[in-house]
Each structure stands twice: as C-alpha cells, then as structure tokens.
Enzyme design. Structure first.
Site, mmCIF file in Angstrom:
data_model
loop_
_atom_site.group_PDB
_atom_site.id
_atom_site.type_symbol
_atom_site.label_atom_id
_atom_site.label_comp_id
_atom_site.label_asym_id
_atom_site.label_seq_id
_atom_site.Cartn_x
_atom_site.Cartn_y
_atom_site.Cartn_z
ATOM 1 N N GLY A 25 1.584 4.706 8.496
ATOM 2 C CA GLY A 25 0.516 4.918 7.531
ATOM 3 C C GLY A 25 0.714 4.122 6.262
ATOM 4 N N GLY A 60 0.994 1.058 6.077
ATOM 5 C CA GLY A 60 0.283 -0.214 6.157
ATOM 6 C C GLY A 60 1.167 -1.399 6.442
ATOM 7 N N SER A 61 2.340 -1.169 7.022
ATOM 8 C CA SER A 61 3.270 -2.285 7.231
ATOM 9 C C SER A 61 2.743 -3.292 8.243
ATOM 10 C CB SER A 61 4.640 -1.759 7.657
ATOM 11 O OG SER A 61 4.528 -0.973 8.813
ATOM 12 N N LYS A 65 7.939 -6.572 -2.766
ATOM 13 C CA LYS A 65 9.015 -5.635 -2.427
ATOM 14 C C LYS A 65 8.409 -4.283 -2.081
ATOM 15 C CE LYS A 65 10.137 -5.029 -7.356
ATOM 16 N NZ LYS A 65 11.244 -5.047 -8.333
ATOM 17 N N GLU A 69 8.179 4.761 -1.853
ATOM 18 C CA GLU A 69 8.761 5.896 -2.562
ATOM 19 C C GLU A 69 8.417 5.916 -4.048
ATOM 20 O OE1 GLU A 69 13.036 5.929 -0.251
ATOM 21 O OE2 GLU A 69 12.639 4.369 -1.713
#
Lengths: 152, 763, 288, 158
Positions: free
Chosen positions: B489, B491-492, B712, B716
């Site tokens: 989720g 979006g990678s 990057k 989190e």
C-alpha cells in the site's frame, strides 16, 4: 478484576468464623455453585454456573483453603476451567473478620482473573456479572446471620 | 552517486498506483482469502496462563469432533522438524509450545479440518494443564531478572547487525545497547539546570486489516508457501533452515498484502503452516482471526528515563537516556529496535555529552516487534516532551530553545556520524511557519481551552541491508521489473516502475512489476524501516542502467546510428529476425556501513541516510470532560526528492493518523497478562470522524545526494512527531503535563483535576 | 460457529410455538447482528434459531395516529431512520440513528431486536424511554404492554419471558415536548458510548413542566434518573439548576467501569452531560 | 436442517448454492463463487471490509447468515466494472488515491455507491456519517472523502 466490600453481621466473631470456614455454608452464599464435594479438609471440587441473559457459562472449579487463621482470616484459591470454551478462571478470595460496635465486620477481597476466549472477549460482560453476584453474596450472607441470630 | 539524473519525466509524477484497478474492482487477491485445492484449515488452542510448564495436553475431545483431520502439539511438530524454534534475532519461538508457555495466547496445539468452523470448535475442546510459574509483565521489573521468561537464550545470526548477540542465561535482557559520547557526568556537573523525567508508552498493535495468513503446500522435494509476508527472502531462509534444505527448494509467494506496518515482518505463521502440512501431507492454511492477531505481534511498550543538563546560556550540554523495551515473550526483532532506535535516543540535538542505555527485555506478554518506526515514535514521545518541559521551565519559547540546540548539517551526531542531508531545521521552520508560531494565538474561552505544540525527530535507517533487482526487456520492447519489495500500500511498485521508466525513458504505467515469488524475484532484505525506496530504488536503478547500457550495445550491434529513436522491438527484430530475445539488467545495492563500537556505540557511518520529520498541532481541550479535539495537524518531512508526490502525501497523512490513534486512545488493556480488549469492539482505531478538521502534509524541498534520484524512504516519517506535539499542546492549553500514552479524555480530565487540587478517586 | 437449525416461520404465532421456553439454546432472531456476534465469539451456541424475517408486513409497518407512532418490531433501524413520520413526530430518533452503530447494521438490525437484546450500550433504549415509549408483546399466554423502562431490567437482562416476543413499539404523541440524545465516546469518535444521556423536556414558558432524563451505557441498563427529573421540574434552565440536576443524577445512578472509563470518571461525565443534554433538548427542533 | 440449497440472484445471474447454517455470506461468496472482493477482517461488522449489497441494501457479510440470502438479490463489488469500464466511484477512488493496501477498498466503494444513490450530492459531514462504519488502517480517509465528492460530481446529470 478485583471486588472488595464489607458486610456487617450481628453475631460474635468466633461464630461467624466457624460458619465461614464451613465450605457448604459458604458455597450456599455464592449464586450458581453446586455439587460441592470435599476432597480433604482444605480442598473441594464444585460446579459453578452463571448466566448473562441467554448466554450461560459453566465452570468446573477446584477450591483450596490456603490460609485459615482463627478467628480473623480465611483465604481461598479458586481455579476453574469453563466447559466448551477456551479459558480459565483463577481467583483468590480473602476475608478478614474484625469486631466493630459489637458486630462482626467481614471484609472481603476477591481478585479474579479470566483468561482465554472468555478473558479476551467476555470480560466486560462477566465483570458486570461479578458485581451482581457480589450483591447477592452480601445479601445472602447477611440473611443467613440474621436467621442465625433470630434462632439463637 | 546518482548525480546523473536522467530526464525520462517519470520521477516526480503523481502517477496513480499501478495496481489501482485490481484494488477497486475487488480482483486483488490476498493470502487470507486464497484457497488451494485439498487445503485443510488450522485453528489453534492457546495458552491460558502467562507462564507455566505444560503438565499435559488432552486432545482426545478435539480428536473426537466429527470432521477433524488431526490434532497436533509441539511434540508432534518435533517429529518432522527436530529443532522447531524460529525468530530473526533469537531462535526462541517454538512453532507450538514445547515444555513451557510464556504468555497467554501462545499456541499450544493445532487442529486441522476441511471446515474452519469444525477446526475452531475442536480447538476449543483441547484442555492443557500447566504448572503455573511466576510471571513478569513490566519491562523495568523484568530487568531485575527475578522471574526469568526463558531458561536460556538462543541467538540467531541471520542478520549482520545482530551478529554480536551472544547466548545468555539468567537474564531477561536480550540486548543492551550502549552509546557513550563525551562525559555525561562531567556535563551534568557543569550544568546550570538539570531536568529528569520518565515517560511511558502503552502496548498497541498494527492491526493490518488482512490478518496474518499462510498456506503451506509441502512436498518431499520442495515446499511452496503463500504468505502475507513483508520479507519473503527472510521467510525462505528461515524455512530452509528449519528444514535443513537449500533455499532453492523453498518457494515463498506473496500475493497482495493487506498491509503490514511491520507486523508481518520476518517469520510469523509460515513455520506452523509448514509443519502442519508436513504432518498432514496436505496443503494447510493458517489464517488468523482479528482476535488472534492480538496474541501474535504488538508494539513495544517502553519506559524512557531521560535526564538533561543545560548550561546558563540554554545549551543542552549533557543528556542521559535509559530505555527499557518490553519485548514480550519472544524477541522477534526487539533487539534491532533496541539498538537502532538507541542510536538516536538523544534526539535531533547537538549535545556534547551523551550516554544511552537501551535494553530489550523479555516479559510474559504477547511478543512485540517493529511497528512503523522501529521504536522511534516511543523515543520521540519522550525526548520531545522532555524538550518542551525544559523550555517551559526555563521560560524559553519551545521553538527557539529547539533551534538553539538543533543538530545542524556537518555536525557530528551522538553516534559520531556527521549529519548530512537531513533538513531538520527546515522541517521545524516549516511547521512553525504554518502554525504562525510567533503570532499571538487564540486561547479559547470558558471551559474550552486551546493550545498548540510541535515536535521534530531524527532517525537513522537500518543498515547494512541488501537489495537485488532485475529489469527484463522483452522482444516486443516491453519491460518487466523483478524486485522483492512488498507493495503493501506504500506505493513501492509504482515508485520502482517510475525509476525504471526514468532510466529507460518509458512511461512507468507500461512497466510490469512481477508478483512476489522467491523462485522468480531476487533477494531483498525486507520491506521495513523506510528502507525500500533507497535500497531497492538503487538496485532497480542499477538494473535499469545495466539494461540501458545493453540496449545501447544492441543498438550499435544492429547498426542503428547513435541517437537513433528506433523502437526497442525493432532492435530485437533486427537481431533475432523475429520478436524474440531478452535484455536483462541486474542491480545489487548494499550501502557502506561501519558497525558501532561495542560499549560506546560510536561509528563514523551509522546510516546510509538520515530521516527527519515533525508535527505541529492546534488543539482544544474540554476542561469539563477532558476531551481533546485536534483542530489542525501539520506533518512536515524531509523525503528527499519525492518520486511520486501524491503517494508521498498519502503516506504522510496515513502515518500521522495511525500515530494519532496510538496517541489518543489505542491501548491493549491487560489484566495479569490477559489482553481483555482483543477485538475492534473494544480496541478502537481511528475512524473517519477522528480525522482532524484541518490536515496539512508537506515534504520540504530537499535532495538526498546519495539517494536514487535524490529520493529516500517515507513510510514511517509522519508517525514521529504526533504524540509529543499533542502532549505539548495540551500543556499549552491547560497547564498539565502527561507523561504516559494514551492521552484519553479520562487521563486528561484526571490530570486537570489533580492540577486543581481536586484529584478524582479510583473506582 | 457450530451448526444449528434455522427455522423461518411465517407468523408470530408460529414463531412463539417454535420456542422451547425450557431450552436456552433455542432463540428467536430478528436482524441477527447482535446474535451473530455472540455466536462468533463462542459465547452462544444455539441448537435452533427462529428467524422472524419471513413474518412479513404486519411487523414492519410504521403507523401514525394523532402524533403517536406504532412501529412493527421487525422494522429495520434504517427504515425508521428514513421514515417521514418518525422525522416529524420523533426527530430525536432520526438524529440518534445517524451515529447509531453503522449503516450496514441499521439496514439489518430491527427495532424489536435492539430492545430485546438488553445491551446497555445501545443508543435507542434511552431515547425511547425519554419519549415514554412502550412495547406490545406476543406470548403463548397472550401479550402485554410494557413501558420500555420496565422492559430493561439489568445488564443484558429484560423482562421478557423466553416465549415472549416484542410485536411492536409505541411512541406516544410528544405534544410540545422536545428531546435530545447525547452520546459520549472516549476512544474513537465512533464507538460504543461511554455514556448516553437522553432528555425529553416539556416546557411551560421558560420553566420546565416535565422532564424525562435517562442515562445509559455507563449504567447497567438504560435507566430513568428521577432525582434529576425532580430537580428540573418547575425550574428555568440555568446553570445552577443544571448543576443540581447533574449532582442528583450522580447520586442515584450506578456506574459500571470498563475499557471506556472508570466509574468515577463516567460519573463526572454524567454530572456535566445532564446539563448539556437538557440544553440540547431545549434547542432541539420543535414538533409541528 | 443444517444444510440447505438456496437460490438467489448474484450479480444479476440466478444461482443456487448449498449452504450450511453456520456459514456466513462472505464464506459462501468466497468458497462457492470465487468472489473475494468482500473479505472478513474484524469479524464484527465494524470495519466494513465484508460489505455486500443484499436487495439493494449494504450489509456486513460476515454477520449475515448465508441461508438468509435465499430469494434475495446479492451484489458484490465485482459487479461494478466491465473489462473496459469502471464505475465512476471506482474511477474516483483511483483518481484521488483513496486507498493504500486495498483490503478495505471494496467495502468503501460499495458504501460510497450506496450513499450516492441515497444522496447524490453529500457534504463532508454526510459523507463522514455514512462512511463512519468503514475503517481504513492505512487511514486514507481524507482521500476517500475527496473521492466520494469527485464521484458525485462525475455522476451528476449534466
């Protein structure tokens, strides 16, 4: 969960103590206890059933009197497994008797734990039930000694 | 490194997710809803005592239930897996309890049946008897080692950064991390003011909506496991180890993942599914109910004692941090949480003398692992509350006080590593500007008081870790990416495709990212700790660049002039005489890292990149009831160059709302080791009405000079600042300081009453 | 869940006949949402469920007469929520529905089932008590009329006999009375309430002629707070009166602690929310 | 009778299913019709992942006995799109980025459709009240509200 309270009865401390340590009498004051059988002086087995609305819960319980100090203190440990649902009931009940204004005050502390399915989901319901049982217990206890008092 | 940014126009696009159609049509399949022909369902019987030796397990009634295929205990598991313990840091977790149980809810037996209801009913008939042992639940108490959760610790050495863990006895401490910089006692001696506070966080959990699920299909020559896993490569390694097999006989497939937030990392239900499939010789599905998730993995509760010495000019000159992490019954990844978060426990400040002690502790509670921040949110809660308290006590503006002490670019961090590419000050300034911090603030009227607060944080990423990717261009010119990052989720897939597209000058939406399958997709350490965009991003970039170089070579080989725009398909056509062939580029990325020196935690290279973010809030407090309303929540982060700005914003917003739940009300209630609110009815998570009236998310302009395309990780970041910003705002509004999460209305109300010398009694 | 027998009688009479008053594992089922939760949790394993879903029209009608409402027991909450008559004669119910559980539950759960379940956290019972509502029951030995406040007897306990079913709900004409319900949550905004307070006020000029004040969720069952009502009666709505009413409510109501708050805290919520609910009722839309 | 054959309309097609008394609607849809868009998550009707439309009304499939689907018209999220087209609500969810992991998305989409059928032009509060029974742990709520408004705009008659 912890239940604490006090009951004041109009009877001498020694006789209150004698009645309290009489398991059948004590059990008769707790709603839902049946089939009490003594294993030895300090160990008993019993069935305990309670219901909340149409949900009923049955436990097989074992009771061990862990501390008996006449005439002030009785402590018991209760362990039970519910029938048909994963869980476990453990409780310690301690009562301390003191004399106050010519009456005997029974101060009790019951610390009960429910684990398993009952503990993770049924706790709120059974907590409320415990409160109701406490009230009944106090009423029965008071009534028993009132009768005893009248008889003597 | 990637100074040669290419202009494919793909990086920086707010492209909708590649898998969007599958998700809106209901076609996306998750392990929890998967079925395999001939599959049996497993349901577990769980421990009802927090700590005890197993005297007996009576499975006869369960076996007698019609429809039951088999009932198995830990002893049965040993017949197929002789040493059935697993875990990423310690091999401490048995597939099913053996000898001892360590927490209420630990699986002790499993029932298999074709109908999950039958299995569940039968599992309820299993009766285990225990010899109960004393239990320990509190992390600080556990550190006293009076009650030992494990008789002996068995470390794993799977990860390079945990290799120094040694097997220990007579202790609940799975890891103690120490950092020493300067001389903290000398610093305190020189300080004009000393402040010491203790902060606590509660036990909460991930509650990804897809509960953990694994399906194992064991054959004598190989095993296939479908699993809701965030790190299939690790699962494969661990399953192969349990079987004593080479990894190539173990295949892990991860369909769509109903998110994880760290709760599906390393190994969870896979080993049990495997063992049961071996025992039954049938495919077996272990799919948890949401209630069982509460007994599977949680977030570390923590106690953080923090002490600061301030000189007469308001500089923080010494800081001592002691943190106790409540890891529950099995270490899971707690040691890494302890170490990695330990690095940055002193906060985003430039402090000459620092001492950090961080302890991973076993207790008789459900295990704890990583949850969106690897311990950082617990730390920021403490140090940013502490910082505000100091500023208030010194009658300093909390913003100015922070700015005076902020760690700036080029300065050494407490680890000794020089700060680089961390826009801490810009993040803080942006929050302050959005809050109009220097302007007067409306404080509310009557019984409703208003306040505002802010917080900023710093994190070092987990290192060293490796990612490998493959880019494959087919005979028709279409491009496929093989990468092990799990898109749960965040979006990678979309971001990785954008990076490939950027290099190969292709629209990202034409690039296929293949489903995760360890037989097909190369190694990746795991989707965790906001590492993927950086690490896998580099691997993907390298793979694409290799493919690009090979395409150029092919162009030359088939006689196309330099700068030719001939379609890729034509090149293959020319070379092979038909639509055929492949161009395969591979990329492997592992950043440089220097492990911290034992005892001092010092290293000149603690992290490949720094992460920084913060939050600002405006709140109002109903002083008659303690209800806190968040009027405005501002999340600001340094994400480097955002690869997909829209997805970045959703990630920031979502992370902050998750942390809002952990801040305001989420809490696992535990009574002598028993979780008593193991359901959505009694454990509430944020809903649509909990969203603050105004939410602002901003990625400050930044560029990660060693990142892929300047980017990057993000996932989190927005969890970091929320909790302390709110506690700071509560003090600003009503003058009470709360030092333990969550900040429920009752907690706020009680604090207000105590503040007014009318404490509310217990009842 | 374990298998059971599902019966779907076509009339209330047949349904009652199917109930075995001596067997607690035989249960009538209306919308079934609450019952399903208990079955899934494993605290209730029926041998037979008697679905009332096919009884039909008679039990799903909403009728009005002179401002009074009669609502069939099997009427779903969402039908009640969208009823123009309910909006007109008891708008507080429509307001309550917006935050009652969720749309999906309201689409399935019925007004009768909601009352028969006896869960003290439900939002509707306190509102209905404040409105002076009653239920009509059907039973083997004939039905009866029961005030909702007498129907709920304790935590998950009702006055219904095992072979007695709620047939309909009656809400008397409210005249000029206005009512409000405030739901207080202490975790997520959408949660079971830590406390519910329903108030119905009949004003005589600026004085309260009669007040009905009901607390729920924090109490073992939805319960009228007559002490608070007495304080309010005959008084103007001002801070002093509301505080006195709040204090009276706290003196008489028994509070139950749970994950949503301690008893002491819930008592303080009640103290404040009595006043807030009275003010909300005062400002509620007037009836036509 | 513990097992029964029921007949109902599923996504516009008449079907039969053999169901057991204790099985819920989600289990039936998954096991007998391979429809996995409705998923059980919290198991208590609180998260909305299991949303299914029965006779035009949204229900929690995990709390709905499969047998009670007998004679009804059942619609699932799988019925909204064709291979070439998407429902305006689905398109709006994509355009607004109104999901992350996607586990709750089917439920939100069905609820949003149901809301728009009742109220073609809802304001923020109406959207929140209607969707309050659906949870999203990824917390894409702001985007979901945006998507419902976008879908409302795109479905309004010109």
């Amino acid at each position: 969960m912890k239940v604490e309270g006090e009951i004041s009865v109009d009877a001498p401390r020694a006789s209150v103590f004698e009645r309290l340590r009489d398991a059948p009498f004590f059990a008769s004051c707790v709603d839902g206890v049946s089939d009490l059988t003594a294993i030895d002086e300090t160990h008993y087995n019993a069935s305990f059933a309670t219901k909340v609305a149409f949900m009923s819960f049955k436990f097989k319980v074992s009771v061990e009197m862990t501390r008996i100090v006449p005439p002030d203190e009785i402590e018991a440990k209760v362990e039970g497994t519910p029938v048909g649902i994963v869980g476990r009931l453990t409780a310690t009940a301690s009562t301390k008797l003191t004399e106050r204004d010519g009456k005997t005050v029974i101060a009790y502390v019951i610390d009960a734990n429910l684990t398993g399915k009952l503990g993770s989901i049924g706790q709120p319901v059974l907590k409320s039930k415990a409160k109701e049982m406490e009230k009944q217990f106090a009423t029965r206890m008071a009534a028993a000694f009132a009768n005893a008092g009248a008889a003597s | 490194m990637s100074g040669t940014v290419l202009t494919g126009g793909q990086v920086g696009r707010s492209l909708p997710r590649l898998e969007a159609r599958a998700k809106v049509t209901g076609a996306a399949e998750y392990t929890h809803t998967m079925r395999v022909p001939g599959m049996l369902y497993a349901k577990m019987a769980r421990s009802t005592v927090p700590h005890g030796r197993i005297k007996s397990i009576d499975v006869s009634a369960a076996k007698a239930v019609p429809g039951v295929y088999g009932v198995y205990t830990g002893e049965d598991i040993k017949t197929v897996i002789p040493d059935p313990y697993y875990g990423p840091a310690f091999h401490d977790q048995p597939i099913l309890a053996l000898g001892k149980v360590h927490y209420i809810g630990e699986p002790v037996a499993a029932v298999l049946a074709a109908d999950p209801h039958v299995a569940e009913h039968a599992a309820a008939q299993i009766v285990a008897e225990y010899e109960e042992l004393p239990a320990v639940f509190d992390e600080v108490e556990a550190a006293e080692d009076k009650v030992l959760v494990h008789d002996e610790l068995k470390p794993a050495t799977t990860f390079a950064d945990l290799k120094h863990l040694k097997g220990r006895k007579d202790t609940n401490c799975a890891l103690d991390f120490r950092l020493r910089r300067g001389d903290v006692e000398k610093g305190f001696a020189q300080a004009a003011h000393i402040f010491e506070h203790t902060f606590k966080t509660q036990k909460v959990l991930h509650l990804a909506f897809e509960p953990h699920a694994s399906i194992a299909d064991y054959k004598d020559d190989g095993v296939t496991i479908y699993s809701s896993a965030q790190g299939p490569s690790f699962v494969r390694t661990e399953i192969a180890r349990l079987l004593g097999w080479p990894e190539n006989r173990v295949r892990i497939k991860v369909p769509f993942l109903g998110s994880g937030y760290g709760g599906k990392l390393y190994i969870k239900m896979e080993a049990l599914a495997l063992a049961l499939s071996m025992l039954s010789r049938r495919p077996v599905k272990v799919a948890l109910t949401m209630e069982e998730v509460f007994f599977t993995i949680t977030k570390h509760p923590s106690t953080f004692k923090i002490k600061s010495g301030i000189d007469k000019d308001g500089r923080v000159i010494a800081r001592k941090c002691e943190i106790w992490w409540n890891g529950g019954a099995f270490a899971d990844i707690g040691p890494r949480v302890t170490q990695k978060s330990g690095f940055t426990a002193s906060g985003p400040y430039d402090i000459e003398n620092v001492s950090i002690d961080s302890y991973a502790l076993y207790t008789n509670l459900p295990p704890a692992g990583a949850l969106r921040g690897f311990g950082i949110p617990q730390l920021v809660w403490a140090y940013e509350s502490h910082t505000d308290m100091i500023a208030r006590a010194l009658k300093r503006d909390p913003l100015d006080f922070r700015k005076q002490n902020l760690l700036r670019e080029g300065r050494p961090h407490a680890t000794g590593t020089i700060l680089k590419d961390a826009a801490i000050e810009k993040v803080l300034d942006t929050i302050a500007a959005r809050l109009d911090w220097k302007k007067p603030f409306e404080r509310g009227t009557g019984t409703v008081k208003r306040g505002r607060g802010l917080a900023v944080a710093l994190k070092a990423v987990i290192s060293p870790t490796t990612s490998v990717a493959i880019v494959n261009v087919g005979g028709d010119g279409s491009c496929t990416l093989y990468c092990g990052t799990i898109d749960m989720g965040q979006g990678s897939d979309t971001a990785m495709a954008q990076m490939v597209g950027e290099v190969l000058n292709m629209p990202a939406e034409t690039i296929r990212v293949v489903p995760r399958d360890t037989d097909v997709v190369p190694y990746d350490m795991g989707t965790l700790g906001s590492r993927s965009l950086f690490h896998m991003g580099h691997a993907v970039r390298l793979a694409a660049e290799e493919a690009k170089a090979k395409i150029a070579e092919l162009r030359r080989e088939v006689g196309e002039p330099d700068g030719s725009n001939a379609p890729l398909a034509d090149l293959f056509q020319k070379k092979y005489g038909m639509q055929a062939g492949n161009i395969v580029g591979t990329g492997t990325y592992k950043p440089d890292y220097i492990p911290p020196e034992a005892g001092t935690g010092q290293t000149t290279n603690a992290t490949p990149f720094w992460m920084t973010a913060g939050a600002g809030v405006e709140i109002e407090v109903d002083t008659e009831t303690g209800h806190v309303r968040i009027l405005r929540l501002i999340n600001v982060a340094d994400v480097g160059n955002p690869i997909n700005p829209r997805i970045v914003e959703t990630q920031l917003s979502g992370a902050s709302l998750m942390q809002l739940g952990f801040t305001m009300f989420e809490k696992m209630h535990i009574d002598n080791g028993q979780v008593t609110n193991a359901s959505f009815a009694d454990y509430k998570i944020p809903g649509i009405h909990d969203v603050p009236a105004i939410m602002e998310n901003e990625a400050v302009e930044a560029y990660q000079s060693n990142g892929p395309f300047g980017g990057k990780g993000v996932g989190e970041l927005a969890t970091f600042g929320v909790s302390p910003a709110i506690a700071n705002a509560i003090e600003d509004a009503v003058g009470v300081r709360l030092m333990e999460l969550p900040l429920t209305p009752e907690v706020v109300f009680r604090a207000i009453r105590a503040h007014n010398n009318m404490p509310l009694g217990d009842e | 869940m374990t298998p059971f027998e599902l019966l779907e009688p076509a009339s209330l009479k047949d349904a009652i006949a199917l109930i075995d008053p001596d067997d607690p594992t035989v249960r009538p089922m209306a919308g079934g949402t609450a019952l399903m939760l208990m079955m899934k949790a494993g605290v209730f394993a029926p041998t037979r469920l008697i679905s009332l879903g096919k009884i039909g029209d008679a039990l799903t009608r909403i009728e009005t007469k002179d401002g009074a409402l009669a609502i069939g027991a099997m009427t779903t909450l969402s039908k009640v929520e969208h009823s123009a008559d309910v909006a007109k004669y008891a708008p507080v119910i429509v307001h309550t529905m917006k935050r009652l559980s969720n749309v999906r539950v309201r689409n399935v759960a019925t007004i009768g089932g909601n009352l028969a379940h006896g869960d003290p956290h439900m939002d509707l019972p306190p509102v209905l008590i404040a409105l002076g509502a009653s239920v009509r029951t059907a039973a083997t030995k004939g039905g009866r009329e029961l005030m909702v406040e007498d129907l709920l007897t304790d935590y998950y306990e009702t006055a219904l006999e095992r072979d007695e079913l709620i047939a309909s709900l009656r809400i008397p004409a409210q005249g000029k009375a206005r009512a409000a319900y405030l739901k207080v949550t202490t975790g997520s905004a959408d949660d079971w309430p830590a406390l519910g307070v329903a108030v119905s006020l009949d004003m005589d000029g600026d004085k309260i002629k009669t007040a009905r004040v009901v607390a729920s969720a924090a109490t073992p069952m939805a319960i009228r707070l007559k002490g608070a009502e007495n304080v309010l009666t005959g008084k103007a709505v001002d801070d002093k009166t509301l505080k006195a009413a709040g204090d009276a409510a706290c003196d008489e109501a028994e509070m139950v602690a749970d994950v949503r708050g301690s008893a002491a805290y819930k008592r303080e919520l009640l103290r404040i929310y009595i006043g807030r609910a009275v003010r909300a009722a005062q400002q509620a839309d007037a009836k036509p | 009778m513990v097992t029964r054959t029921i007949s109902f309309t599923l996504n516009g097609r008449a079907v039969n299913a053999e169901v057991q008394s204790h099985h819920n609607l989600v289990e039936m849809l998954q096991s007998q019709f391979a429809l996995t868009g409705a998923r059980e998550s919290c198991g208590q009707g609180l998260c909305g992942c299991c949303t299914v439309m029965v006779d035009g009304l949204a229900v929690s499939g995990c709390l709905f006995l499969a047998m009670r689907a007998d004679g009804t018209e059942v619609t699932t999220v799988e019925n909204l799109a064709t291979p070439k087209t998407l429902d305006p609500v689905q398109q709006a969810f994509i355009d607004c980025g109104a999901f992350q992991c996607g586990y709750c998305t089917s439920g939100f989409i069905l609820m949003a459709k149901s809301l728009l059928a009742e109220n073609p032009d809802p304001n923020d509060d109406e959207i929140k009240d209607y969707l309050a029974g659906n949870l999203c742990r990824c917390a894409a709520y702001p985007e979901i509200i945006d998507a419902v408004k976008t879908a409302a705009r795109n479905t309004k008659p010109a």
